[in-house]
Motif scaffolding. Structure first.
Motif, PDB file in Angstrom:
ATOM      1  N   SER A  94      30.709  29.009  45.988  1.00 56.39           N
ATOM      2  CA  SER A  94      30.861  29.561  44.642  1.00 56.39           C
ATOM      3  C   SER A  94      30.043  28.744  43.655  1.00 56.39           C
ATOM      4  O   SER A  94      30.008  27.508  43.735  1.00 56.39           O
ATOM      5  N   PHE A 111      40.183  35.748  37.552  1.00 59.58           N
ATOM      6  CA  PHE A 111      39.952  36.161  38.934  1.00 59.58           C
ATOM      7  C   PHE A 111      40.715  37.447  39.198  1.00 59.58           C
ATOM      8  O   PHE A 111      41.885  37.571  38.827  1.00 59.58           O
ATOM      9  N   ALA A 113      41.743  39.969  42.303  1.00 59.23           N
ATOM     10  CA  ALA A 113      41.793  40.094  43.761  1.00 59.23           C
ATOM     11  C   ALA A 113      42.445  41.401  44.149  1.00 59.23           C
ATOM     12  O   ALA A 113      43.534  41.728  43.678  1.00 59.23           O
ATOM     13  N   THR A 118      42.553  38.838  48.081  1.00 58.82           N
ATOM     14  CA  THR A 118      43.363  37.716  47.585  1.00 58.82           C
ATOM     15  C   THR A 118      43.086  36.449  48.393  1.00 58.82           C
ATOM     16  O   THR A 118      43.138  35.339  47.864  1.00 58.82           O
ATOM     17  N   VAL A 121      39.946  34.634  47.154  1.00 60.35           N
ATOM     18  CA  VAL A 121      40.157  34.183  45.773  1.00 60.35           C
ATOM     19  C   VAL A 121      40.974  32.888  45.760  1.00 60.35           C
ATOM     20  O   VAL A 121      40.715  31.982  44.960  1.00 60.35           O
ATOM     21  N   GLN A 124      39.271  29.376  45.736  1.00 51.95           N
ATOM     22  CA  GLN A 124      38.523  29.136  44.498  1.00 51.95           C
ATOM     23  C   GLN A 124      39.469  28.698  43.378  1.00 51.95           C
ATOM     24  O   GLN A 124      39.208  27.719  42.675  1.00 51.95           O
ATOM     25  N   VAL A 137      44.765  34.902  36.958  1.00 51.84           N
ATOM     26  CA  VAL A 137      44.539  35.624  38.207  1.00 51.84           C
ATOM     27  C   VAL A 137      45.305  36.944  38.204  1.00 51.84           C
ATOM     28  O   VAL A 137      46.492  36.981  37.865  1.00 51.84           O
ATOM     29  N   GLU A 250      28.236  35.708  47.119  1.00 53.20           N
ATOM     30  CA  GLU A 250      28.501  35.995  45.712  1.00 53.20           C
ATOM     31  C   GLU A 250      27.227  36.434  44.976  1.00 53.20           C
ATOM     32  O   GLU A 250      26.162  35.856  45.171  1.00 53.20           O
TER      33      GLU A 250
END
Length: 294
Positions: A94, A111, A113, A118, A121, A124, A137, A250
């Motif tokens: 990332s 974030f 997801a 999920t 994610v 991170q 999130v 990414e």
């Protein structure tokens, strides 16, 4: 060398969690990367994003959903069994991992997801949490029964928002509805990271472009070799050909041609489709040297 499975459990219907002993992979791993596994020397290569890693124990945690014969076989493995191959970490970490921490701490990050998204994610958000950075999130699923890693995410997220398509738990509706709600409630975000089904990422990016929120997506198209040579994971980003396994996973979500990527995923599933793509795409069909004839 065999890679021993230390723990396995079913998180939800057809979604499985495994902790695998892979010391070299765990030592080099960073958030955002993935592995390619094979259950035996004759089985297909399966790319999986890394859900968690422990450098001291030398373990990698993977989460996968049964979508075909390969993952069906994987789901039958138990603690004590082993993978024949466990290759990684692959792909680029990332972007924020390489950023100045003090600058990163000033950013408001969101974030998003969807479903099994999920899992990638989580590492991170966990990394940010470990460095004193709180991120919002959103995790979404079709129904409550398909939600995964909610408790784990609660421990590392600044604010956690849960939504289900059918309204059976948390907020009701798609993740895009929750994004709109948060912005309308006065939330401001400097960057959004969205990971989930291709169609979900497409609509998140459509919304965040309207809201002027830069957005990163993690693409997990079909992969075979993980080195850019096979052409399976070819995507178009900003009008340029990229390969998710080596250039990603990414990318700038506002630059990804999602419609082409989704169409290509379907075509690539058959031998006839692969031949068609190879003929149509010519020299840009795969990466690597560009002249190997693959």
């Amino acid at each position: 060398m065999m890679y021993k499975i230390l723990e396995t459990k079913e998180l939800a219907a057809n979604i499985f969690y495994m902790v695998v002993e892979a010391k070299r992979v765990a030592k080099a791993c960073k958030p955002g990367q993935f592995v390619i596994v094979r259950t035996d020397e004759h089985s297909e290569r399966i790319p999986l994003t890394i859900c968690d890693y422990d450098t001291e124990r030398g373990t990698i945690t993977i989460v996968f959903q049964i979508v075909g014969a390969g993952t069906q076989i994987m789901s039958s493995l138990k603690a004590g069994d082993s993978f024949h191959d466990f290759v990684g970490p692959l792909g680029c970490p990332s972007e924020f991992v390489g950023e100045d921490l003090e600058t990163l701490k000033t950013k408001k990050m969101l974030f998003v997801a969807g479903g099994v998204g999920t899992a990638p994610v989580y590492p991170q958000v966990k990394w940010l949490h470990q460095h004193g950075i709180k991120a919002d999130v959103i995790i979404g699923a079709k129904t409550r029964d398909l939600l995964i890693l909610e408790e784990e995410m609660k421990e590392v997220a600044g604010n956690l928002y849960v939504t289900t398509d059918d309204g059976s738990y948390g907020r009701s509706g798609m993740v895009t509805q929750t994004i709109s709600d948060l912005v309308n409630e006065g939330k401001h975000y400097d960057v959004c990271v969205a990971i989930g089904p291709m169609i979900m990422m497409k609509f998140v990016c459509k919304l965040t472009k309207e809201l002027d929120i830069p957005t990163i997506v993690s693409l997990n198209p079909i992969m075979v070799d993980g080195t850019g040579m096979c052409g399976a994971c070819r995507v178009t980003v900003g009008g340029k050909v990229k390969f998710a396994c080596v250039d990603g996973p990414e990318f700038d979500g506002h630059q990804v041609n999602f419609d082409e990527a989704m169409q290509r995923q379907q075509i690539y599933k058959t031998a006839e489709g692969r031949a068609f793509l190879k003929a149509k795409e010519g020299d840009t069909h795969h990466g690597g040297c560009g002249n190997c004839g693959n």
